[in-house]
Design an enzyme around this catalytic site. Structure first.
Site, short mmCIF file in Angstrom:
data_model
loop_
_atom_site.label_atom_id
_atom_site.label_comp_id
_atom_site.label_asym_id
_atom_site.label_seq_id
_atom_site.Cartn_x
_atom_site.Cartn_y
_atom_site.Cartn_z
N LYS A 94 44.39 21.24 56.03
CA LYS A 94 43.88 20.00 56.62
C LYS A 94 44.74 18.81 56.24
CE LYS A 94 39.01 21.40 57.14
NZ LYS A 94 39.10 22.78 56.60
N ASP B 135 36.04 17.85 52.44
CA ASP B 135 35.83 19.24 52.87
C ASP B 135 35.30 19.97 51.64
OD1 ASP B 135 35.90 21.47 54.58
OD2 ASP B 135 37.83 22.08 53.77
N ALA C 68 43.21 21.43 48.59
CA ALA C 68 43.80 22.76 48.56
C ALA C 68 43.11 23.70 49.55
CB ALA C 68 43.73 23.34 47.15
N PRO C 69 43.88 24.62 50.15
CA PRO C 69 45.30 24.91 49.92
C PRO C 69 46.27 24.00 50.66
CG PRO C 69 44.42 26.50 51.46
CD PRO C 69 43.24 25.66 51.02
N GLY C 70 45.78 23.16 51.58
CA GLY C 70 46.66 22.19 52.19
C GLY C 70 46.69 22.14 53.69
N ASP D 218 39.25 14.62 39.15
CA ASP D 218 37.85 14.79 39.46
C ASP D 218 37.44 13.70 40.45
OD1 ASP D 218 35.18 16.15 38.46
OD2 ASP D 218 34.78 13.99 38.64
N GLU E 139 43.35 17.67 44.55
CA GLU E 139 42.70 18.94 44.18
C GLU E 139 42.50 18.93 42.67
OE1 GLU E 139 40.82 22.13 43.70
OE2 GLU E 139 41.32 21.59 45.77
N CYS F 80 32.06 24.95 55.04
CA CYS F 80 32.20 26.20 55.80
C CYS F 80 30.96 27.05 55.56
CB CYS F 80 33.48 26.94 55.42
SG CYS F 80 33.64 27.35 53.67
#
Length: 461
Positions: free
Chosen positions: A112, A174, A108-110, A157, A130, A226
């Site tokens: 990548k 990510d 999420a959010p989508g 999970d 997700e 990030c």
């Protein structure tokens, strides 16, 4: 503006220009989009190409995406530019000419996932996962909008993926992180603390350990965050290589100015630092699995052909170009599922699947109702339905799930379109037109008098 502990730490990181980074984080974020070449083949006006992504551009200013029908149709996706470097990793390290099984673990959010789906080809299988329920619904919506039809959305999970040892050729992690790369957003600054960075690092290690068994021997794992924090970045990659048999892989960044090569204890990584690149902060490192496979998968026995009726197959052939060997039923709904049936069966058996592919239609007593997902999919046979072409204001009324004035709707089922791109299905039953746009996705913003001034201008306008 920034936490003192954060400033102190980045000043000790030799590969960071702390003053330049802090200055850049006080500036506004660049605005960038990635274009869906299956649906749209124009460039935005006054835009600059993102150097590491073949279909992406920086915009001169931030438009209103909500008021742009092309956004809702999946012609482009607003995505932070640094994260688009995933394209270079795949192009340099992965043979995309064959069949691939790919996992985006924290999807999420989508953005990548949609990018990967365009890179690996329509015949491959992408599992976009997700764990958080609300975010997984947003992920499914964005995957549907993109319309590539090679993606399954799951909600699990990371520990659950150990049920599929050696299954995936490529895994992207990510990872959720302390968000220092997003410090242009005040919320990210307010949520930061030294304690949270430690909690993030611990959670990231658990995620990596949980998902590692699902990667095949020789497969590629991409780890990204990030944040600039070494404890969440290079130290976690070093930890994983100490726990598992893996080798660090170098990338060619010679054609891209500003990307920082990071070497630590024999691993290679890459930093995207505001002030040096045009984008948000990103860390990325790539590993290849060198150890033996982690056990075998117990074969699942689901057979989907037995669930499909002859009329179901006929309507799927009439309305879509999908392989009818890859059809399944979920109650009244008929889906095309991606990948090889044996592989999808394993995914469907061991994971919680919330979107098994592209919904084609729903079977009702009075006939078949085409699904919104089919309207946005590249798999729709365009000649199956006539089109009602809408201007901008009419299209925005349609996206509000209303009936625009002056619509020239063909009789029966049709697709509502804007600039030749499908927005969804409608049905003209003679005395009225029904709008089948999903109620949960309708826009609620009032339509201004001049919406064209607020949306992207294209080179072919």
């Amino acid at each position: 503006m920034f936490p003192e502990e954060f400033i102190k730490r980045i000043s000790t990181q030799k590969y960071l220009d702390a003053d330049g980074l802090l200055g850049a984080l006080r500036e506004e974020s660049p605005v960038s989009i990635r274009i869906n070449k299956l649906k749209w083949d124009s460039e935005p006006e006054n835009a600059e190409a993102v150097p590491w992504c073949s279909s992406a551009y920086y915009l001169a200013s931030r438009p209103s995406f909500t008021l742009d029908p092309l956004y809702h149709a999946g012609c482009y996706y607003p995505q932070e530019a640094s994260g688009m470097f995933i394209e270079q990793v795949i192009k340099q390290l992965v043979d995309t000419s064959g069949y691939l099984k790919v996992l985006d673990l924290c999807g999420a959010p989508g953005g990548k996932s949609a990018h990967i789906s365009s890179l690996i080809g329509s015949e491959s299988l992408l599992v976009s996962n997700e764990v958080i329920r609300q975010r997984s619904a947003i992920l499914a919506e964005n995957i549907t909008r993109w319309g590539v039809s090679n993606t399954v959305v799951t909600r699990n999970d990371p520990s659950v993926f150990s049920r599929l040892p050696g299954f995936f050729d490529l895994i992207l992690v990510d990872a959720p992180c302390s968000g220092e790369g997003m410090f242009r957003d005040r919320i990210a600054v307010d949520e930061w603390s030294p304690g949270n960075t430690l909690l993030c690092a611990e959670r990231q290690r658990r995620i990596l350990a949980d998902v590692w068994p699902a990667l095949k021997t020789g497969g590629i794992l991409i780890y990204s965050t990030c944040t600039f924090n070494p404890g969440e970045n290079e130290e976690n990659v070093l930890w994983l290589t100490g726990q598992e048999e893996a080798e660090s892989i170098s990338l060619d960044i010679s054609g891209f100015d500003g990307i920082t090569a990071i070497s630590s204890g024999g691993i290679q990584a890459y930093g995207f630092h505001p002030g040096k690149i045009k984008g948000e902060g990103l860390f990325i490192s790539v590993l290849r699995k060198t150890g033996k496979a982690d056990g075998r998968i117990n074969a699942a026995g689901k057979r989907y052909r037995d669930e499909i009726r002859h009329p179901d197959r006929g309507i799927a052939e009439r309305w879509s170009g999908f392989n009818t060997e890859n059809l399944l039923r979920r109650g009244e709904d008929i889906y095309f599922f991606p990948g090889r049936p044996s592989d999808f069966s394993l995914v469907d058996s061991y994971l919680t699947v919330i979107l098994p592919g592209t919904r084609i239609c729903s079977a009702r007593r009075k006939g078949y109702i085409p699904a919104h997902e089919l309207a946005l999919s590249a798999g729709l046979k365009a000649e199956s339905f006539p089109s009602a072409d809408l201007d901008l204001k009419q299209a925005l009324v349609w996206l509000r799930k209303e009936i625009p004035e002056g619509i020239e709707a063909p009789a029966g089922w049709f697709t509502a379109s804007f600039r030749g791109v499908r927005l969804g299905f409608g049905n003209n039953i003679g005395n009225r037109v029904n709008n089948y746009y999903p109620v949960m996705q309708r826009i609620r913003m009032s339509i201004p008098d001049d919406p064209e001034k607020l949306i992207i201008k294209w080179a072919d306008n």
